[in-house]
Design an enzyme around this catalytic site. Structure first.
Site, PDB file in Angstrom:
ATOM      1  N   ARG A  31       0.832  -1.202   0.000  1.00 25.53           N
ATOM      2  CA  ARG A  31       0.000   0.000   0.000  1.00 25.53           C
ATOM      3  C   ARG A  31       0.864   1.248   0.000  1.00 25.53           C
ATOM      4  O   ARG A  31       1.886   1.314   0.698  1.00 25.53           O
ATOM      5  CB  ARG A  31      -0.955  -0.018   1.206  1.00 25.53           C
ATOM      6  CG  ARG A  31      -1.930  -1.162   1.129  1.00 25.53           C
ATOM      7  CD  ARG A  31      -3.104  -1.032   2.068  1.00 25.53           C
ATOM      8  NE  ARG A  31      -3.862  -2.280   2.067  1.00 25.53           N
ATOM      9  CZ  ARG A  31      -4.750  -2.622   1.137  1.00 25.53           C
ATOM     10  NH1 ARG A  31      -5.007  -1.793   0.125  1.00 25.53           N
ATOM     11  NH2 ARG A  31      -5.379  -3.786   1.193  1.00 25.53           N
ATOM     12  N   HIS A 102       7.384   1.244 -10.877  1.00 27.74           N
ATOM     13  CA  HIS A 102       6.233   0.803 -10.082  1.00 27.74           C
ATOM     14  C   HIS A 102       4.951   1.130 -10.821  1.00 27.74           C
ATOM     15  O   HIS A 102       4.804   2.190 -11.413  1.00 27.74           O
ATOM     16  CB  HIS A 102       6.229   1.433  -8.687  1.00 27.74           C
ATOM     17  CG  HIS A 102       6.497   2.904  -8.664  1.00 27.74           C
ATOM     18  ND1 HIS A 102       7.769   3.435  -8.798  1.00 27.74           N
ATOM     19  CD2 HIS A 102       5.665   3.962  -8.546  1.00 27.74           C
ATOM     20  CE1 HIS A 102       7.705   4.744  -8.767  1.00 27.74           C
ATOM     21  NE2 HIS A 102       6.441   5.097  -8.614  1.00 27.74           N
TER      22      HIS A 102
HETATM   23  P1  5GP Z   1       5.925   8.121  -8.183  1.00 29.30           P
HETATM   24  O1  5GP Z   1       5.683   9.565  -7.800  1.00 29.30           O
HETATM   25  O2  5GP Z   1       7.416   7.826  -8.267  1.00 29.30           O
HETATM   26  O3  5GP Z   1       5.178   7.650  -9.378  1.00 29.30           O
HETATM   27  O4  5GP Z   1       5.347   7.269  -6.971  1.00 29.30           O
HETATM   28  C1  5GP Z   1       6.067   7.019  -5.800  1.00 29.30           C
HETATM   29  C2  5GP Z   1       5.064   6.611  -4.768  1.00 29.30           C
HETATM   30  O5  5GP Z   1       5.742   5.991  -3.694  1.00 29.30           O
HETATM   31  C3  5GP Z   1       4.288   7.803  -4.169  1.00 29.30           C
HETATM   32  O6  5GP Z   1       2.902   7.608  -4.400  1.00 29.30           O
HETATM   33  C4  5GP Z   1       4.665   7.761  -2.702  1.00 29.30           C
HETATM   34  O7  5GP Z   1       3.590   8.115  -1.846  1.00 29.30           O
HETATM   35  C5  5GP Z   1       5.119   6.337  -2.496  1.00 29.30           C
HETATM   36  N1  5GP Z   1       6.114   6.156  -1.456  1.00 29.30           N
HETATM   37  C6  5GP Z   1       7.236   6.892  -1.267  1.00 29.30           C
HETATM   38  N2  5GP Z   1       7.935   6.410  -0.232  1.00 29.30           N
HETATM   39  C7  5GP Z   1       7.241   5.341   0.249  1.00 29.30           C
HETATM   40  C8  5GP Z   1       7.487   4.429   1.315  1.00 29.30           C
HETATM   41  O8  5GP Z   1       8.478   4.492   2.053  1.00 29.30           O
HETATM   42  N3  5GP Z   1       6.563   3.450   1.511  1.00 29.30           N
HETATM   43  C9  5GP Z   1       5.446   3.346   0.724  1.00 29.30           C
HETATM   44  N4  5GP Z   1       4.606   2.356   1.007  1.00 29.30           N
HETATM   45  N5  5GP Z   1       5.196   4.184  -0.306  1.00 29.30           N
HETATM   46  C10 5GP Z   1       6.086   5.172  -0.533  1.00 29.30           C
END
Ligand code: 5GP
Ligand code: ZN
Length: 116
Positions: A31, A102
């Site tokens: 999550r 991701h």
């Molecule tokens: P992006 O912005 O790279 O597409 O998405 C990164 C996602 O990782 C964000 O939605 C952010 O909230 C999530 N995220 C960042 N650090 C952590 C973490 O330590 N644990 C979890 N579960 N999610 C994280």
């Protein structure tokens, strides 16, 4: 295979805790710490791949496995019928902040198109 300074590799390796809801040979899902919808799950390959730009042909099966994971998680979360959004951001302009590929799975509310 894992990269020392990568947050999501540390989650794969169990060095940082996460609410893991799915595991396979090639992928895990947990999550999002800052959910943008009632259901917000991140599906990642166990292998460190920084962005879509870094994909190699050998990664095709691994990336495919992220989507079969999405199908299973959507069913588990009760989202299959109503629908859900899947997103992979690539690099800064798209909003990528963690450089381990991701697949976001978002559900439980409506989503507009085009995205902002
Ligand atoms: P992006 O912005 O790279 O597409 O998405 C990164 C996602 O990782 C964000 O939605 C952010 O909230 C999530 N995220 C960042 N650090 C952590 C973490 O330590 N644990 C979890 N579960 N999610 C994280
Ligand atoms: Zn990584």
């Amino acid at each position: 295979m894992s990269q020392d300074d990568c947050l999501f590799c540390k989650i794969v390796d169990g060095e940082i805790p996460a609410d893991i809801i799915y595991e396979s040979d090639t992928a895990i899902a947990f999550r999002d710490i800052n959910p943008q919808a009632p259901a917000h799950v991140l599906i990642i390959p166990r292998k460190h791949i920084a962005t879509i730009n870094d994909l190699e042909e050998d990664d095709e099966a691994v990336i495919g496995s992220l989507f079969t994971a999405a199908r299973e998680i959507a069913a588990q979360e009760g989202l299959s019928e109503q629908g859900y959004r899947t997103v992979i951001n690539c690099n800064e302009a798209a909003g990528q902040t963690v450089f381990h590929i991701h697949l976001h799975l978002l559900g439980g509310r409506g989503f507009s198109w085009p995205p902002g």
